[in-house]
Design a protein around this motif. Structure first.
Motif, PDB file in Angstrom:
ATOM      1  N   PHE A 468       0.842  -1.196   0.000  1.00 10.65           N
ATOM      2  CA  PHE A 468       0.000   0.000   0.000  1.00 10.65           C
ATOM      3  C   PHE A 468       0.876   1.244   0.000  1.00 10.65           C
ATOM      4  CE2 PHE A 468      -2.301   3.339   2.303  1.00 10.65           C
ATOM      5  CZ  PHE A 468      -3.550   3.322   1.700  1.00 10.65           C
ATOM      6  N   CYS A 469       1.871   1.245   0.879  1.00  9.59           N
ATOM      7  CA  CYS A 469       2.786   2.382   0.992  1.00  9.59           C
ATOM      8  C   CYS A 469       3.655   2.503  -0.266  1.00  9.59           C
ATOM      9  CB  CYS A 469       3.666   2.203   2.228  1.00  9.59           C
ATOM     10  SG  CYS A 469       4.797   3.554   2.546  1.00  9.59           S
ATOM     11  N   GLU A 470       4.189   1.382  -0.725  1.00 14.83           N
ATOM     12  CA  GLU A 470       5.041   1.407  -1.913  1.00 14.83           C
ATOM     13  C   GLU A 470       4.299   1.956  -3.126  1.00 14.83           C
ATOM     14  OE1 GLU A 470       7.531  -1.729  -4.792  1.00 14.83           O
ATOM     15  OE2 GLU A 470       6.426  -2.462  -3.047  1.00 14.83           O
ATOM     16  N   ARG A 471       3.069   1.487  -3.305  1.00 14.53           N
ATOM     17  CA  ARG A 471       2.293   1.923  -4.472  1.00 14.53           C
ATOM     18  C   ARG A 471       1.943   3.411  -4.383  1.00 14.53           C
ATOM     19  NH1 ARG A 471      -1.720  -1.093  -3.696  1.00 14.53           N
ATOM     20  NH2 ARG A 471      -3.324   0.362  -2.992  1.00 14.53           N
ATOM     21  N   ASN A 472       1.420   3.829  -3.232  1.00 10.57           N
ATOM     22  CA  ASN A 472       0.978   5.217  -3.119  1.00 10.57           C
ATOM     23  C   ASN A 472       2.133   6.198  -3.165  1.00 10.57           C
ATOM     24  OD1 ASN A 472      -1.784   4.750  -3.047  1.00 10.57           O
ATOM     25  ND2 ASN A 472      -1.795   4.389  -0.861  1.00 10.57           N
ATOM     26  N   MET A 473       3.239   5.878  -2.494  1.00 11.17           N
ATOM     27  CA  MET A 473       4.395   6.778  -2.530  1.00 11.17           C
ATOM     28  C   MET A 473       4.901   6.949  -3.953  1.00 11.17           C
ATOM     29  SD  MET A 473       6.714   6.053   0.849  1.00 11.17           S
ATOM     30  CE  MET A 473       7.764   7.461   0.485  1.00 11.17           C
ATOM     31  N   ALA A 474       4.974   5.850  -4.687  1.00  4.53           N
ATOM     32  CA  ALA A 474       5.486   5.914  -6.062  1.00  4.53           C
ATOM     33  C   ALA A 474       4.554   6.730  -6.958  1.00  4.53           C
ATOM     34  CB  ALA A 474       5.661   4.501  -6.617  1.00  4.53           C
ATOM     35  N   ILE A 475       3.249   6.527  -6.836  1.00  4.11           N
ATOM     36  CA  ILE A 475       2.302   7.245  -7.688  1.00  4.11           C
ATOM     37  C   ILE A 475       2.280   8.736  -7.347  1.00  4.11           C
ATOM     38  CG2 ILE A 475      -0.151   7.529  -8.239  1.00  4.11           C
ATOM     39  CD1 ILE A 475      -0.431   4.491  -8.036  1.00  4.11           C
ATOM     40  N   ILE A 476       2.261   9.056  -6.054  1.00  6.32           N
ATOM     41  CA  ILE A 476       2.225  10.474  -5.652  1.00  6.32           C
ATOM     42  C   ILE A 476       3.480  11.196  -6.117  1.00  6.32           C
ATOM     43  CG2 ILE A 476       2.167  12.052  -3.684  1.00  6.32           C
ATOM     44  CD1 ILE A 476       0.532   9.846  -2.200  1.00  6.32           C
TER      45      ILE A 476
END
Length: 501
Positions: A468-476
């Motif tokens: 969850f963190c990996e995906r959101n940090m990368a997209i943001i």
């Protein structure tokens, strides 16, 4: 024998610096709360408590924190930091009331409590999708339909929500296989909403394979929205969403067209689920949505719940693989917009609303406090009540951790404000979660105890290993870099959140 502690014992005790070294009163400006992160080798991102941001050159944060800024030689940067509430020339900022108002606005989704009430009207389904998160049953097993007394009790609890605008969403299985229960529920809910002066919206989640003219006529009469599924071109959709006859795609497209004709173009939406097969065709999936007349798409990964976990070959992939798919699809979408065609990626639009406006979002996965209970509740077909839709998916695999109670035995207060709800509240605010509390992207993200529990076995989760963190940090971070790289893209992104195309 040598003493292994001797070097440490011989080391002289370090002394603290003199008091004046810590005396902030002697400096020209005061630091206000903000967080920061490196976007790339050239850029750093600063974000304050209300989500305002600045992108500055590498090394700037160190200069700010060490009080090395000069009001004259760094005039433009200094003014930006003052205006955006990163620093202040007085211990208490003159516009502190403005900051507090903006923070309240960001959290205003909490003002009216639960809005979305999901009724799992039936588990019956005529599809056998390999990523299905629930234990669907064959379409002739009516014992898995929601009973009328549970519908009535669910409506009664929904009407107790302090929210003046509530949404009643019907899910399955395939919800339309229990259409007689939907008609009953809609009529009952509308009557009670009118008596209580509440505004109510209705949504049916359906694969559209069994929709009829009679159903569409009822949906038109009661202004019901249709939320369907579309995984891309036929060779992807039919592979992902199997049914006898191998014609799921053909029926979905037919249903979309017929629903648009009766209900209106903007009353029908579609949702994508990204499988291993989907990862290979980002451009083709975007093209399919565009070809069918959609002007938006929601690029979302498979949810790690329930029976979707059992088909590893088709459903399991690394977060990095999804991110590669996402960025390629987003590039295609941006290319369409640069050609003058309005087309929005919905997940990016949700994040961009949090970045570029002072307003909250209704998407429960990116809320803090979390959307569970605060924004959404689920009444299952058997009368059980769950904190989120994902929570009831866990229950289908015999994990009842997030079951709040039963429509048969529990009151509104026990379900929404009871011991379990209070217990979950300890882990649903990212401002206080380890790894989130100091993250620069905190304002643009959310908390999801159900996801943390399902993937890591703890409500709090572990950020360094969280997908969850990996995906959101990368997209943001990717969205910020795109806006920084090209002003045209930032203009496009603004149209996605304003609707001005």
């Amino acid at each position: 024998m040598n003493n292994p502690l001797k070097p440490a014992l011989d080391k002289k005790t370090r002394k603290f610096k003199e008091y004046n070294s810590y005396n902030l009163q002697s400096n020209n400006y005061y630091l206000l709360p903000f967080r920061f992160i490196r976007l790339d080798e050239q850029n750093e991102l600063l974000v304050n408590e209300v989500g305002d941001f600045l992108i500055v050159s590498s090394g700037t944060v160190e200069r700010i924190v060490n009080k090395k800024l000069d009001k004259i030689s760094d005039e433009e940067l200094y003014a930006d930091l003052i205006a955006a509430f990163f620093i202040s020339e007085t211990p208490i900022p003159a516009l502190l009331d403005v900051i507090s108002t903006r923070y309240r606005t960001k959290k205003s989704f909490l003002d009216h409590f639960t809005a979305l009430h999901i009724f799992v009207i039936s588990l019956r389904c005529e599809h056998t999708c390999h990523y299905c998160q629930v234990s669907r049953v064959s379409e002739n097993k009516k014992a898995f339909d929601m009973q009328r007394h549970h519908i009535d009790k669910g409506i009664d609890l929904m009407m107790k929500s302090p929210n003046p605008h509530i949404t009643m969403e019907f899910q399955g299985g395939e919800a339309l296989l229990a259409f007689e229960n939907i008609t009953y529920a809609v009529i009952q809910a509308k009557e009670k909403a009118m008596l209580l002066n509440k505004k109510i919206s209705f949504v049916i989640c359906t694969n559209l394979a069994v929709i009829t003219d009679e159903m569409l006529k009822f949906c038109k009469e009661h202004e019901i929205l249709i939320s369907s599924s579309l995984d891309g071109p036929s060779f992807i959709h039919n592979k992902n969403r199997h049914r006898n006859g191998n014609n799921s795609y053909e029926l979905a497209v037919k249903g979309i067209e017929e629903s648009r004709q009766v209900l209106g173009f903007d009353r029908v939406s579609a949702l994508l689920t990204t499988t291993n097969l989907s990862l290979l065709y980002p451009h083709e999936i975007v093209d399919e949505y565009y070809k069918l007349g959609f002007r938006n798409i929601f690029l979302r990964p498979i949810s790690p719940y329930g029976f979707a976990n059992y088909n590893e070959r088709k459903n399991h992939y690394k977060t990095s693989e999804f991110l590669d798919f996402y960025k390629k699809a987003l590039d295609k979408i941006i290319e369409l917009n640069l050609r003058g065609e309005f087309f929005r990626e919905d997940y990016a639009a949700i994040i961009l609303r949090k970045i570029l406006t002072p307003f909250p979002v209704g998407y429960v996965d990116l809320q803090s406090p979390a959307g569970m209970i605060n924004s959404v509740i689920v009444f299952n077909y058997d009368g059980k009540v769950y904190a989120t839709d994902e929570a009831r998916m866990l229950a289908e695999t015999k994990d009842y951790t997030f079951e709040l109670g039963s429509l048969d035995t529990h009151s509104y207060e026990e379900l929404f404000y009871g011991d379990k709800a209070r217990f979950f509240s300890d882990a649903w605010t990212n401002e206080s979660l380890p790894g989130c509390s100091e993250c620069a992207l905190q304002s643009y993200c959310g908390a999801d105890p159900v996801f943390n529990y399902a993937t890591q076995g703890t409500f709090i989760g572990h950020r360094p290993t969280s997908s969850f963190c990996e995906r959101n940090m990368a997209i943001i971070k990717h969205l910020f870099l795109l806006m920084e790289k090209d002003a045209r893209i930032k203009t496009i992104f603004r149209t996605w959140i304003t609707g001005n195309n």
